[in-house]
Write a protein that holds these residues in place. Structure first.
Motif, mmCIF file in Angstrom:
data_model
loop_
_atom_site.group_PDB
_atom_site.id
_atom_site.type_symbol
_atom_site.label_atom_id
_atom_site.label_comp_id
_atom_site.label_asym_id
_atom_site.label_seq_id
_atom_site.Cartn_x
_atom_site.Cartn_y
_atom_site.Cartn_z
ATOM 1 N N ASP A 143 63.864 77.423 69.492
ATOM 2 C CA ASP A 143 65.065 78.222 69.718
ATOM 3 C C ASP A 143 65.969 78.276 68.494
ATOM 4 N N LEU A 144 66.056 77.175 67.773
ATOM 5 C CA LEU A 144 66.965 77.070 66.636
ATOM 6 C C LEU A 144 66.252 76.321 65.524
ATOM 7 N N GLY A 145 66.319 76.851 64.304
ATOM 8 C CA GLY A 145 65.638 76.211 63.185
ATOM 9 C C GLY A 145 66.562 75.970 62.012
ATOM 10 N N PHE A 146 66.344 74.870 61.322
ATOM 11 C CA PHE A 146 67.017 74.561 60.061
ATOM 12 C C PHE A 146 65.954 74.679 58.974
ATOM 13 N N LEU A 147 66.012 75.745 58.185
ATOM 14 C CA LEU A 147 64.906 76.065 57.293
ATOM 15 C C LEU A 147 65.372 76.970 56.164
ATOM 16 N N ARG A 148 64.420 77.382 55.324
ATOM 17 C CA ARG A 148 64.703 78.385 54.305
ATOM 18 C C ARG A 148 64.742 79.774 54.958
ATOM 19 N N VAL A 149 65.248 80.732 54.239
ATOM 20 C CA VAL A 149 65.289 82.106 54.761
ATOM 21 C C VAL A 149 63.897 82.714 54.579
ATOM 22 N N GLU A 150 63.155 82.754 55.687
ATOM 23 C CA GLU A 150 61.785 83.279 55.710
ATOM 24 C C GLU A 150 61.788 84.527 56.590
ATOM 25 N N PRO A 151 61.814 85.740 56.010
ATOM 26 C CA PRO A 151 61.933 86.950 56.822
ATOM 27 C C PRO A 151 60.826 87.068 57.870
ATOM 28 N N ARG A 152 61.235 87.265 59.107
ATOM 29 C CA ARG A 152 60.336 87.496 60.234
ATOM 30 C C ARG A 152 61.006 88.523 61.150
ATOM 31 N N PRO A 153 60.221 89.369 61.825
ATOM 32 C CA PRO A 153 60.821 90.324 62.755
ATOM 33 C C PRO A 153 61.639 89.613 63.830
ATOM 34 N N ASN A 154 62.843 90.111 64.088
ATOM 35 C CA ASN A 154 63.742 89.626 65.144
ATOM 36 C C ASN A 154 64.321 88.234 64.883
ATOM 37 N N VAL A 155 64.068 87.652 63.731
ATOM 38 C CA VAL A 155 64.650 86.348 63.409
ATOM 39 C C VAL A 155 65.835 86.564 62.473
ATOM 40 N N ARG A 156 66.988 86.024 62.859
ATOM 41 C CA ARG A 156 68.194 86.119 62.042
ATOM 42 C C ARG A 156 68.484 84.770 61.385
ATOM 43 N N TYR A 157 69.217 84.836 60.286
ATOM 44 C CA TYR A 157 69.540 83.617 59.544
ATOM 45 C C TYR A 157 71.019 83.576 59.218
ATOM 46 N N GLU A 158 71.584 82.367 59.289
ATOM 47 C CA GLU A 158 72.943 82.095 58.839
ATOM 48 C C GLU A 158 72.858 80.967 57.816
ATOM 49 N N VAL A 159 73.162 81.256 56.554
ATOM 50 C CA VAL A 159 73.122 80.213 55.529
ATOM 51 C C VAL A 159 74.250 79.216 55.798
ATOM 52 N N ILE A 160 73.898 77.941 55.900
ATOM 53 C CA ILE A 160 74.883 76.912 56.242
ATOM 54 C C ILE A 160 75.085 75.890 55.127
ATOM 55 N N ALA A 161 74.224 75.877 54.121
ATOM 56 C CA ALA A 161 74.390 74.923 53.018
ATOM 57 C C ALA A 161 73.585 75.398 51.825
ATOM 58 N N ARG A 162 74.012 74.964 50.661
ATOM 59 C CA ARG A 162 73.259 75.210 49.432
ATOM 60 C C ARG A 162 73.053 73.873 48.743
ATOM 61 N N GLU A 163 71.797 73.512 48.568
ATOM 62 C CA GLU A 163 71.456 72.231 47.967
ATOM 63 C C GLU A 163 71.112 72.409 46.493
ATOM 64 N N SER A 164 71.548 71.473 45.685
ATOM 65 C CA SER A 164 71.154 71.468 44.285
ATOM 66 C C SER A 164 69.696 71.045 44.169
ATOM 67 N N LEU A 165 69.014 71.597 43.175
ATOM 68 C CA LEU A 165 67.682 71.129 42.834
ATOM 69 C C LEU A 165 67.805 70.053 41.766
ATOM 70 N N LEU A 166 67.100 68.963 41.960
ATOM 71 C CA LEU A 166 67.159 67.826 41.060
ATOM 72 C C LEU A 166 65.840 67.653 40.327
ATOM 73 N N VAL A 167 65.911 67.061 39.147
ATOM 74 C CA VAL A 167 64.705 66.699 38.415
ATOM 75 C C VAL A 167 64.213 65.375 38.971
ATOM 76 N N VAL A 168 62.986 65.357 39.462
ATOM 77 C CA VAL A 168 62.388 64.146 40.022
ATOM 78 C C VAL A 168 61.316 63.660 39.052
ATOM 79 N N MET A 169 61.384 62.371 38.713
ATOM 80 C CA MET A 169 60.500 61.821 37.681
ATOM 81 C C MET A 169 60.304 60.333 37.914
#
Length: 302
Positions: A143-169
């Motif tokens: 019913d409810l997903g926390f995910l990336r914006v992946e276009p699909r028919p009839n699926v709506r998205y509300e952006v709720i956060a923006r995460e920084s990308l980090l260098v992992v090493m």
């Protein structure tokens, strides 16, 4: 053309390998799958795949066909779900899906918001890769997903956060000594890239390097989940860029650092079907501010 041909095509496109798609997703034989793909190409009238050292890759015609094939499968799944919804008299269950790892941050917030409803509903939680979670939303399995914006028919998205990308090493890597990492220094390192599955992340990182004028040729690829990426960092002593939420999942042998200058970010969104009649979903959507808190960006605990 049958729907199974489209399913076969999408599976091979996602896996990048006919044998892997046959055994891991379609549970059929490789020769049979190859024949089905050849039949599809003959009907389309264009070559959709070319062979590569690692398996197969989409031709320009295949890339164009893939987008429409996904939409066709989505609409077919939507038709089935619409019939199922019409046949149900009530909905007693509420299912929430998380991009694997995101449940650490967001599940407590959801349960707090729904604390008065939880005794009266069947509350289900699943963790999936972002494209799979989008498919589950489209089918009505979630019913409810926390995910990336992946276009699909009839699926709506509300952006709720923006995460920084980090260098992992690796923790003892030469770039780990500073407080930040110059992105141009990454070009001289073994870089772990991304397959077609985490395609949103791949696109963000590709655009970031292009904006910085940096050319990167990955030596390894994250095929399924970010745990694989962390393992590859440890085993190859390479570097990669991953969202900040993976920090709690990292062993002591791996460390993260922010990028110097303009830092790339990746969205996390609420996904839901626009025709879902769930009163629980309506409550969540009416209280997004309470769920997210003040401000769009999250402050990460470091």
């Amino acid at each position: 053309m049958e729907l199974r041909h489209l399913r076969y095509f999408v599976a091979v496109a996602d896996e990048g390998n006919v044998t892997a798609a046959a055994s891991n997703r379609l549970f059929t034989s490789q020769p049979s799958l190859s024949r089905q793909l050849k039949d599809l190409e003959q009907e389309v009238g264009a070559e959709l795949f070319v062979r590569t050292a690692r398996g197969v890759a989409l031709t320009p015609a295949g890339v164009a066909f893939l987008e429409q094939a996904r939409l066709a499968l989505g609409y077919a799944a939507g038709a089935v779900e619409a019939a199922r919804r019409a046949a149900r008299l009530s909905r007693e269950a509420f299912s929430v899906g998380f991009l694997t790892g995101q449940e650490v941050d967001w599940l407590p917030r959801v349960t707090q918001l729904l604390r008065d409803d939880l005794p009266n509903i069947e509350f289900r939680v699943v963790s999936l890769q972002s494209p799979s979670l989008a498919d589950a939303l489209q089918r009505g399995d979630v019913d409810l997903g926390f995910l990336r914006v992946e276009p699909r028919p009839n699926v709506r998205y509300e952006v709720i956060a923006r995460e920084s990308l980090l260098v992992v090493m690796p923790s003892d890597h030469r770039l780990a000594g500073g407080a930040q990492v110059d992105p141009h220094d990454i070009a001289r390192e073994t870089f772990i890239g991304y397959s077609d599955i985490p395609h949103v992340l791949r696109g963000v990182v590709s655009n970031y390097f292009a904006d910085q004028g940096i050319e990167i040729e990955p030596s390894h690829y994250v095929l399924d989940d970010f745990g694989t990426g962390i393992s590859l960092v440890s085993s190859t002593r390479g570097v990669t860029l991953l969202p900040a939420y993976v920090e709690p999942l990292m062993p002591r042998s791996v460390i993260s650092r922010p990028l110097a200058g303009v830092q790339p970010t990746i969205d996390i969104a609420l996904g839901y079907r626009s025709d879902n009649p769930s009163s629980v979903l309506a409550k969540v959507l009416a209280n997004i501010t309470q769920l997210v808190g003040p401000g769009l960006a999250r402050a990460r605990r470091r």
